[in-house]
Structure formats: structure tokens, C-alpha cells
Motif scaffolding. Structure first.
Motif, mmCIF file in Angstrom:
data_model
loop_
_atom_site.group_PDB
_atom_site.id
_atom_site.type_symbol
_atom_site.label_atom_id
_atom_site.label_comp_id
_atom_site.label_asym_id
_atom_site.label_seq_id
_atom_site.Cartn_x
_atom_site.Cartn_y
_atom_site.Cartn_z
ATOM 1 N N ALA A 110 -0.452 5.239 4.215
ATOM 2 C CA ALA A 110 -1.784 4.649 4.258
ATOM 3 C C ALA A 110 -1.712 3.166 3.935
ATOM 4 O O ALA A 110 -0.684 2.644 3.514
ATOM 5 C CB ALA A 110 -2.707 5.364 3.274
ATOM 6 N N VAL A 111 -2.842 2.499 4.139
ATOM 7 C CA VAL A 111 -2.999 1.097 3.767
ATOM 8 C C VAL A 111 -4.188 1.013 2.821
ATOM 9 O O VAL A 111 -5.271 1.529 3.132
ATOM 10 C CB VAL A 111 -3.240 0.200 5.000
ATOM 11 N N PHE A 112 -3.972 0.394 1.653
ATOM 12 C CA PHE A 112 -5.067 0.152 0.713
ATOM 13 C C PHE A 112 -5.677 -1.202 1.056
ATOM 14 O O PHE A 112 -4.968 -2.193 1.217
ATOM 15 C CB PHE A 112 -4.569 0.142 -0.736
ATOM 16 N N HIS A 113 -7.011 -1.226 1.191
ATOM 17 C CA HIS A 113 -7.755 -2.454 1.478
ATOM 18 C C HIS A 113 -8.740 -2.706 0.346
ATOM 19 O O HIS A 113 -9.334 -1.753 -0.189
ATOM 20 C CB HIS A 113 -8.577 -2.305 2.766
ATOM 21 N N GLY A 114 -8.937 -3.965 0.004
ATOM 22 C CA GLY A 114 -9.952 -4.284 -0.986
ATOM 23 C C GLY A 114 -10.027 -5.772 -1.268
ATOM 24 O O GLY A 114 -9.141 -6.543 -0.914
ATOM 25 N N THR A 115 -11.122 -6.160 -1.925
ATOM 26 C CA THR A 115 -11.375 -7.546 -2.307
ATOM 27 C C THR A 115 -11.724 -7.572 -3.782
ATOM 28 O O THR A 115 -12.559 -6.788 -4.242
ATOM 29 C CB THR A 115 -12.545 -8.131 -1.490
ATOM 30 N N LEU A 118 -10.216 -12.765 -3.370
ATOM 31 C CA LEU A 118 -9.082 -12.553 -2.475
ATOM 32 C C LEU A 118 -9.003 -11.091 -2.042
ATOM 33 O O LEU A 118 -9.406 -10.188 -2.778
ATOM 34 C CB LEU A 118 -7.783 -12.964 -3.167
ATOM 35 N N THR A 119 -8.466 -10.882 -0.846
ATOM 36 C CA THR A 119 -8.354 -9.530 -0.300
ATOM 37 C C THR A 119 -6.894 -9.106 -0.216
ATOM 38 O O THR A 119 -5.989 -9.934 -0.213
ATOM 39 C CB THR A 119 -8.979 -9.432 1.098
ATOM 40 N N VAL A 120 -6.711 -7.801 -0.129
ATOM 41 C CA VAL A 120 -5.385 -7.221 -0.001
ATOM 42 C C VAL A 120 -5.422 -6.128 1.060
ATOM 43 O O VAL A 120 -6.437 -5.447 1.230
ATOM 44 C CB VAL A 120 -4.890 -6.648 -1.355
ATOM 45 N N ALA A 121 -4.328 -6.017 1.780
ATOM 46 C CA ALA A 121 -4.069 -4.885 2.685
ATOM 47 C C ALA A 121 -2.621 -4.497 2.398
ATOM 48 O O ALA A 121 -1.696 -5.203 2.789
ATOM 49 C CB ALA A 121 -4.270 -5.267 4.139
ATOM 50 N N SER A 122 -2.430 -3.426 1.665
ATOM 51 C CA SER A 122 -1.113 -3.068 1.146
ATOM 52 C C SER A 122 -0.698 -1.673 1.611
ATOM 53 O O SER A 122 -1.375 -0.690 1.324
ATOM 54 C CB SER A 122 -1.160 -3.123 -0.381
ATOM 55 N N ASP A 123 0.431 -1.613 2.324
ATOM 56 C CA ASP A 123 0.971 -0.331 2.789
ATOM 57 C C ASP A 123 1.536 0.463 1.619
ATOM 58 O O ASP A 123 2.094 -0.119 0.680
ATOM 59 C CB ASP A 123 2.117 -0.546 3.773
ATOM 60 N N VAL A 130 1.681 20.755 -6.093
ATOM 61 C CA VAL A 130 2.506 19.548 -6.156
ATOM 62 C C VAL A 130 3.380 19.632 -7.402
ATOM 63 O O VAL A 130 2.892 19.750 -8.517
ATOM 64 C CB VAL A 130 1.638 18.275 -6.195
ATOM 65 N N ALA A 131 4.694 19.579 -7.194
ATOM 66 C CA ALA A 131 5.646 19.634 -8.299
ATOM 67 C C ALA A 131 6.132 18.237 -8.679
ATOM 68 O O ALA A 131 6.498 17.990 -9.825
ATOM 69 C CB ALA A 131 6.839 20.510 -7.921
ATOM 70 N N HIS A 132 6.146 17.336 -7.698
ATOM 71 C CA HIS A 132 6.592 15.965 -7.956
ATOM 72 C C HIS A 132 5.985 15.069 -6.887
ATOM 73 O O HIS A 132 5.858 15.458 -5.733
ATOM 74 C CB HIS A 132 8.117 15.877 -7.893
ATOM 75 N N MET A 133 5.600 13.857 -7.299
ATOM 76 C CA MET A 133 5.033 12.911 -6.350
ATOM 77 C C MET A 133 5.619 11.536 -6.618
ATOM 78 O O MET A 133 5.719 11.110 -7.767
ATOM 79 C CB MET A 133 3.509 12.866 -6.471
ATOM 80 N N THR A 134 6.009 10.853 -5.545
ATOM 81 C CA THR A 134 6.526 9.493 -5.629
ATOM 82 C C THR A 134 5.660 8.607 -4.753
ATOM 83 O O THR A 134 5.350 8.960 -3.616
ATOM 84 C CB THR A 134 7.982 9.420 -5.124
ATOM 85 N N LYS A 135 5.266 7.439 -5.296
ATOM 86 C CA LYS A 135 4.535 6.451 -4.506
ATOM 87 C C LYS A 135 5.491 5.312 -4.200
ATOM 88 O O LYS A 135 6.112 4.758 -5.105
ATOM 89 C CB LYS A 135 3.318 5.920 -5.274
ATOM 90 N N ILE A 136 5.594 4.970 -2.926
ATOM 91 C CA ILE A 136 6.438 3.868 -2.481
ATOM 92 C C ILE A 136 5.486 2.758 -2.055
ATOM 93 O O ILE A 136 4.691 2.937 -1.126
ATOM 94 C CB ILE A 136 7.344 4.308 -1.317
ATOM 95 N N TRP A 137 5.553 1.614 -2.791
ATOM 96 C CA TRP A 137 4.549 0.576 -2.636
ATOM 97 C C TRP A 137 5.123 -0.744 -3.105
ATOM 98 O O TRP A 137 5.796 -0.796 -4.137
ATOM 99 C CB TRP A 137 3.335 0.976 -3.472
#
Length: 87
Positions: free
Chosen positions: A33-38, A51-56, A68-75
Motif C-alpha cells: 500500500a501507499v500511505f498518503h497524508g498532510t 507538507l505531504t507524504v506518499a510512502s510505500d 496472525v502469528a507474526h507481522m513485519t512492516k517494510i517501510w
């Protein structure tokens, strides 16, 4: 909890789901996903920047017994924080 806190300084924060994949053989699900915000709200590390961001990002979730036994966020958090003027 961190994401909930982010919506104070970035009240229009939202995600755009780009891809979703499941590997039932390995009990793994991936969500891209892409996180968007200001940053217009109070509560950030600096006064509102406008300022705005668009972060994959990708969540890799491993399941066991249907939960869910384990979750990793790659960012790339460093680039996202720079875009908002926080780093």
C-alpha cells in the motif's frame, strides 16, 4: 498505537491498497500500500508543516491456526519523516 497517534498531526492520513497476495502453502499474506497524508494537525514533533507524504509500505503477515502469528512492516520511514519535515 503508533499509527493511531499519527492521525493527530496527519488527520487526512489514509492508505491506498496497491496489491494483495496470499500464499496458502506457507500461510503468508502480503499487502502492498501507499500511505498518503498532510501534516496539518497538532501533536507532531514540529508545528504543522503543511507538507505531504506518499510512502510505500508492505506488510508481511505469517499465520498460524488462522491467526496472525507474526507481522513485519517494510517501510522507508526515514524518507517519509523527511517528506513531512520531521527529520
Amino acid at each position: 498505537e503508533w499509527m493511531k497517534g499519527l492521525l493527530g498531526p496527519v488527520p487526512d492520513g489514509r492508505y491506498e491498497l496497491k496489491g494483495f497476495a496470499a500464499d496458502p502453502e506457507r500461510d503468508v499474506v502480503l499487502a502492498f500500500a501507499v500511505f498518503h497524508g498532510t501534516q496539518t494537525g497538532e501533536g507532531g514533533p514540529v508545528a504543522p508543516t503543511g507538507l505531504t507524504v506518499a510512502s510505500d509500505y508492505v506488510y508481511a503477515m505469517e499465520f498460524a491456526g488462522g491467526k496472525v502469528a507474526h507481522m513485519t512492516k517494510i517501510w522507508n520511514d526515514g524518507e517519509a519523516l523527511k517528506a513531512l519535515g520531521w527529520a
